[in-house]
Design an enzyme around this catalytic site. Structure first.
Site, PDB file in Angstrom:
ATOM      1  N   SER A 150      75.498  28.220 -53.959  1.00 48.91           N
ATOM      2  CA  SER A 150      74.637  27.052 -54.178  1.00 48.91           C
ATOM      3  C   SER A 150      74.801  26.000 -53.085  1.00 48.91           C
ATOM      4  O   SER A 150      73.991  25.103 -52.947  1.00 48.91           O
ATOM      5  CB  SER A 150      74.905  26.430 -55.551  1.00 48.91           C
ATOM      6  OG  SER A 150      76.266  26.044 -55.675  1.00 48.91           O
ATOM      7  N   ARG A 151      75.880  26.119 -52.289  1.00 46.20           N
ATOM      8  CA  ARG A 151      76.096  25.146 -51.205  1.00 46.20           C
ATOM      9  C   ARG A 151      77.030  25.749 -50.158  1.00 46.20           C
ATOM     10  O   ARG A 151      77.550  26.847 -50.325  1.00 46.20           O
ATOM     11  CB  ARG A 151      76.674  23.839 -51.760  1.00 46.20           C
ATOM     12  CG  ARG A 151      78.023  23.965 -52.424  1.00 46.20           C
ATOM     13  CD  ARG A 151      78.560  22.607 -52.897  1.00 46.20           C
ATOM     14  NE  ARG A 151      77.834  22.107 -54.049  1.00 46.20           N
ATOM     15  CZ  ARG A 151      78.207  22.275 -55.326  1.00 46.20           C
ATOM     16  NH1 ARG A 151      79.321  22.932 -55.599  1.00 46.20           N
ATOM     17  NH2 ARG A 151      77.491  21.809 -56.314  1.00 46.20           N
ATOM     18  N   GLY A 152      77.230  25.004 -49.068  1.00 42.72           N
ATOM     19  CA  GLY A 152      78.249  25.359 -48.079  1.00 42.72           C
ATOM     20  C   GLY A 152      78.048  26.700 -47.404  1.00 42.72           C
ATOM     21  O   GLY A 152      76.925  27.088 -47.062  1.00 42.72           O
ATOM     22  N   GLY A 195      78.470  29.830 -48.450  1.00 45.67           N
ATOM     23  CA  GLY A 195      77.699  30.840 -49.199  1.00 45.67           C
ATOM     24  C   GLY A 195      76.201  30.668 -49.014  1.00 45.67           C
ATOM     25  O   GLY A 195      75.473  31.630 -48.769  1.00 45.67           O
ATOM     26  N   TYR A 250      97.943  28.221 -53.228  1.00 38.89           N
ATOM     27  CA  TYR A 250      96.674  28.449 -52.524  1.00 38.89           C
ATOM     28  C   TYR A 250      96.793  29.644 -51.582  1.00 38.89           C
ATOM     29  O   TYR A 250      95.913  30.513 -51.540  1.00 38.89           O
ATOM     30  CB  TYR A 250      96.262  27.194 -51.747  1.00 38.89           C
ATOM     31  CG  TYR A 250      95.019  27.410 -50.901  1.00 38.89           C
ATOM     32  CD1 TYR A 250      93.785  27.675 -51.500  1.00 38.89           C
ATOM     33  CD2 TYR A 250      95.072  27.352 -49.504  1.00 38.89           C
ATOM     34  CE1 TYR A 250      92.645  27.889 -50.732  1.00 38.89           C
ATOM     35  CE2 TYR A 250      93.938  27.561 -48.737  1.00 38.89           C
ATOM     36  CZ  TYR A 250      92.728  27.827 -49.350  1.00 38.89           C
ATOM     37  OH  TYR A 250      91.600  28.050 -48.587  1.00 38.89           O
TER      38      TYR A 250
END
Length: 269
Positions: free
Chosen positions: A13-15, A17, A162
């Protein structure tokens, strides 16, 4: 080259991707936007529906699906919907990711769970759900947005959870590339420098974008990988290295502030 191909992209949906989705859409690809933002976020831009509009405008076909990769049933339902709508899946991009750059004692358990669930488990389960369909494709690919395996302790000491979660994604590449050799290409892609996204603004604060490149560099590198034959597998690719091999010479076009020093990304010594 990707005309008529169906790409299942998590976190599209953003960035990064969305950038990969738009690049494929220009060829006339079908894009399954598997992301969790259906309602506008208070601080982050874009929903699966605004991304779908951009993909259609770029020349692709879009199928927005509400998918939180922590929920296996949502993944399975989106895969079924994709196959029903477009007749199959040719490419999976495991892009959805959670990040917390915190030490062991500072990382809340819910943050540990989030990173393990989204990054490792989400990548594994989405791959598992897509693989039966990928095996039927002529040139199937899985691409994980994850780093080369670098066991230098400096990459673990400041954000152990992480690092484990991102290397978990890379281990999926290592294992699945070998397991499905000859059937499905499985590769990893990682940026050489910081990339300007909403996450980077959140982590780096004001002015960080000058040290970053645009998401376009990863979209171009991903396109190179996804258009290669399925024999190209098990590789841990750095965006700039691949694009240089492909003959790209001008990297200023990718800079937010051409000429400004760039911040190297994590996991690259």
């Amino acid at each position: 080259k990707l005309a008529g191909c169906t790409l299942f992209i998590t976190g599209a949906s953003r960035g990064i991707g969305k950038a990969i989705a738009l690049k494929a859409a220009k060829d006339g690809a079908n894009i399954v936007i598997a992301a969790k933002t259906a309602e506008p976020h208070p601080t982050l831009p874009g929903t699966i529906y605004t991304a779908a509009e951009e993909i259609e405008a770029a020349g692709g076909k879009a199928l927005p699906c509400i998918v939180n990769v922590r929920e296996e049933q949502q993944i399975i339902s989106a895969v079924e919907k994709a196959v029903k709508t477009f007749g199959g899946i040719d490419i999976l991009v495991n892009n959805a990711s959670a990040i917390s750059l915190t030490g062991t004692l500072e990382t809340a358990t819910k943050k540990v769970n989030l990173m393990m669930d989204v990054n490792v488990r989400g990548t594994y389960l989405t791959s598992k759900a897509c693989l039966p369909h990928l095996r039927k494709s002529k040139n199937p690919h899985i691409l994980n947005l994850s780093p080369p395996m670098n066991l230098n302790p400096m990459w673990f000491k400041n954000h152990c959870a992480y690092t484990i979660s991102k290397y978990g994604m890379s281990m999926c590449v290592l294992g699945m590339a070998e397991e499905f050799r000859g059937e499905v290409a499985v590769n990893a892609l990682w940026p050489k420098t910081a990339i300007h996204t909403a996450a980077m603004d959140m982590l780096g604060g004001a002015g960080i974008e000058k040290q970053c490149r645009k998401t376009d560099i990863l979209a171009d590198a991903a396109y190179c990988i996804l258009t290669k034959p399925k024999t190209f597998t098990g590789n841990f690719i750095i965006d700039e290295v691949l694009l240089r091999e492909e003959g790209v010479k001008d990297f200023d076009v990718y800079a937010i502030a051409p000429g400004h020093p760039l911040m190297p990304d994590f996991f690259l010594d």
